[in-house]
Enzyme design. Structure first.
Site, PDB file in Angstrom:
ATOM      1  N   ASN A 212      54.161  21.276 -24.787  1.00  0.00           N
ATOM      2  CA  ASN A 212      54.663  20.647 -23.556  1.00  0.00           C
ATOM      3  C   ASN A 212      55.671  19.529 -23.809  1.00  0.00           C
ATOM      4  OD1 ASN A 212      52.856  18.795 -24.482  1.00  0.00           O
ATOM      5  ND2 ASN A 212      51.517  18.831 -22.691  1.00  0.00           N
TER       6      ASN A 212
ATOM      7  N   LYS B 184      57.709  16.575 -29.210  1.00  0.00           N
ATOM      8  CA  LYS B 184      56.830  17.484 -29.952  1.00  0.00           C
ATOM      9  C   LYS B 184      57.630  18.590 -30.652  1.00  0.00           C
ATOM     10  CE  LYS B 184      52.759  16.586 -27.069  1.00  0.00           C
ATOM     11  NZ  LYS B 184      51.635  17.220 -26.309  1.00  0.00           N
TER      12      LYS B 184
ATOM     13  N   GLU C 175      48.370   3.900 -30.850  1.00  0.00           N
ATOM     14  CA  GLU C 175      49.228   5.007 -31.269  1.00  0.00           C
ATOM     15  C   GLU C 175      50.520   4.490 -31.905  1.00  0.00           C
ATOM     16  OE1 GLU C 175      47.509   7.943 -27.754  1.00  0.00           O
ATOM     17  OE2 GLU C 175      49.599   7.304 -27.672  1.00  0.00           O
TER      18      GLU C 175
ATOM     19  N   HIS D 115      54.722  13.754 -25.775  1.00  0.00           N
ATOM     20  CA  HIS D 115      53.477  12.997 -25.615  1.00  0.00           C
ATOM     21  C   HIS D 115      53.791  11.686 -24.929  1.00  0.00           C
ATOM     22  CE1 HIS D 115      49.685  10.983 -26.580  1.00  0.00           C
ATOM     23  NE2 HIS D 115      50.429   9.922 -26.923  1.00  0.00           N
TER      24      HIS D 115
ATOM     25  N   TYR E 222      44.600  12.899 -32.450  1.00  0.00           N
ATOM     26  CA  TYR E 222      43.986  13.571 -31.298  1.00  0.00           C
ATOM     27  C   TYR E 222      42.467  13.633 -31.412  1.00  0.00           C
ATOM     28  CZ  TYR E 222      48.545  15.012 -29.471  1.00  0.00           C
ATOM     29  OH  TYR E 222      49.819  15.032 -28.936  1.00  0.00           O
TER      30      TYR E 222
HETATM   31  N1  UDP Z   1      46.524  20.636 -24.473  1.00  0.00           N
HETATM   32  C1  UDP Z   1      46.382  22.005 -24.657  1.00  0.00           C
HETATM   33  N2  UDP Z   1      45.602  22.694 -23.765  1.00  0.00           N
HETATM   34  C2  UDP Z   1      44.977  22.099 -22.702  1.00  0.00           C
HETATM   35  C3  UDP Z   1      45.139  20.709 -22.534  1.00  0.00           C
HETATM   36  C4  UDP Z   1      45.918  20.012 -23.432  1.00  0.00           C
HETATM   37  O1  UDP Z   1      46.908  22.560 -25.600  1.00  0.00           O
HETATM   38  O2  UDP Z   1      44.282  22.790 -21.933  1.00  0.00           O
HETATM   39  C5  UDP Z   1      47.347  19.870 -25.434  1.00  0.00           C
HETATM   40  C6  UDP Z   1      48.708  19.486 -24.841  1.00  0.00           C
HETATM   41  O3  UDP Z   1      49.683  19.531 -25.887  1.00  0.00           O
HETATM   42  C7  UDP Z   1      48.460  18.074 -24.379  1.00  0.00           C
HETATM   43  C8  UDP Z   1      47.526  17.560 -25.476  1.00  0.00           C
HETATM   44  O4  UDP Z   1      46.684  18.668 -25.775  1.00  0.00           O
HETATM   45  O5  UDP Z   1      49.657  17.335 -24.254  1.00  0.00           O
HETATM   46  C9  UDP Z   1      46.697  16.362 -25.112  1.00  0.00           C
HETATM   47  O6  UDP Z   1      45.977  16.667 -23.909  1.00  0.00           O
HETATM   48  P1  UDP Z   1      45.860  15.579 -22.739  1.00  0.00           P
HETATM   49  O7  UDP Z   1      44.834  16.075 -21.787  1.00  0.00           O
HETATM   50  O8  UDP Z   1      45.685  14.231 -23.333  1.00  0.00           O
HETATM   51  O9  UDP Z   1      47.283  15.704 -22.010  1.00  0.00           O
HETATM   52  P2  UDP Z   1      48.525  14.678 -21.965  1.00  0.00           P
HETATM   53  O10 UDP Z   1      47.956  13.288 -21.977  1.00  0.00           O
HETATM   54  O11 UDP Z   1      49.384  14.971 -23.170  1.00  0.00           O
HETATM   55  O12 UDP Z   1      49.248  14.995 -20.683  1.00  0.00           O
HETATM   56 MG    MG Z   2      46.640  12.381 -23.263  1.00  0.00          MG
END
Ligand code: UDP
Ligand code: MG
Length: 156
Positions: free
Chosen positions: A129, A26, A143, A132, A66
């Protein structure tokens, strides 16, 4: 010649691949100079790179990618962040790729990510974070196809 000999083949295009996942390094991790270290961890964990590129998401791309989160309160911030700079997009191959890659990256919130995971080392916040990772074989295929044509995916 003149002989109709038909070999029955499995319809491989209909079989969901369980050995591929899709990842993005990212914008925060790219901007902070962590591409090399993250790829080292991915290689060390036994993943093979099937496709890879440095690219940048448009707002339209990020919104589509997303879309599943479009009703979540963090969606606007997520799109802002994911379009803020270049990313590395890649398709990775390994047995049990989706689950093993989720283990390697760690929890979404870096405060909850296990020691030794990519997010524990490189994530700066729950939004920024570092990486992805696809959450299912179906999403890995969707994806990967979102970012790469068939000609950009290699088996070697
Ligand atoms: N995210 C965020 N705030 C939150 C949860 C998620 O900004 O409270 C962002 C974060 O970058 C995350 C992405 O949205 O990686 C997608 O969320 P998901 O729940 O799918 O998490 P992941 O699968 O990436 O662990
Ligand atoms: Mg996810």
């Amino acid at each position: 010649m003149g002989v109709n000999f038909v070999i029955s083949r499995p319809k491989t295009e209909n079989i969901m691949m369980t050995n591929r996942t899709f990842t993005m390094i990212k914008p925060d991790a790219v901007a902070n100079g962590h591409i090399g270290a993250i790829l080292d961890m991915i290689n060390a964990a036994g993943f093979r790179i099937v496709a890879m590129k440095l690219t940048q998401l448009s707002r339209h791309d990020a919104g589509q990618f997303y879309a599943v989160h479009s009703e979540r309160p963090f969606f606007g911030e997520l799109v802002e962040y994911m379009t803020s700079g270049p990313i590395v997009a890649a398709i990775l191959e390994k047995d049990n790729a989706v689950a093993d890659f989720r283990t390697l990256i760690g929890a979404t919130n870096p405060a909850e990510a296990a020691e030794g995971t990519i997010r524990k080392r490189f994530a700066t916040s729950i939004a920024a974070n570092a990486v992805h990772g696809s959450d299912s074989d179906e999403n890995a295929a969707l994806e990967g196809a979102f970012h790469f044509s068939g000609r950009e995916q290699f088996n070697y």
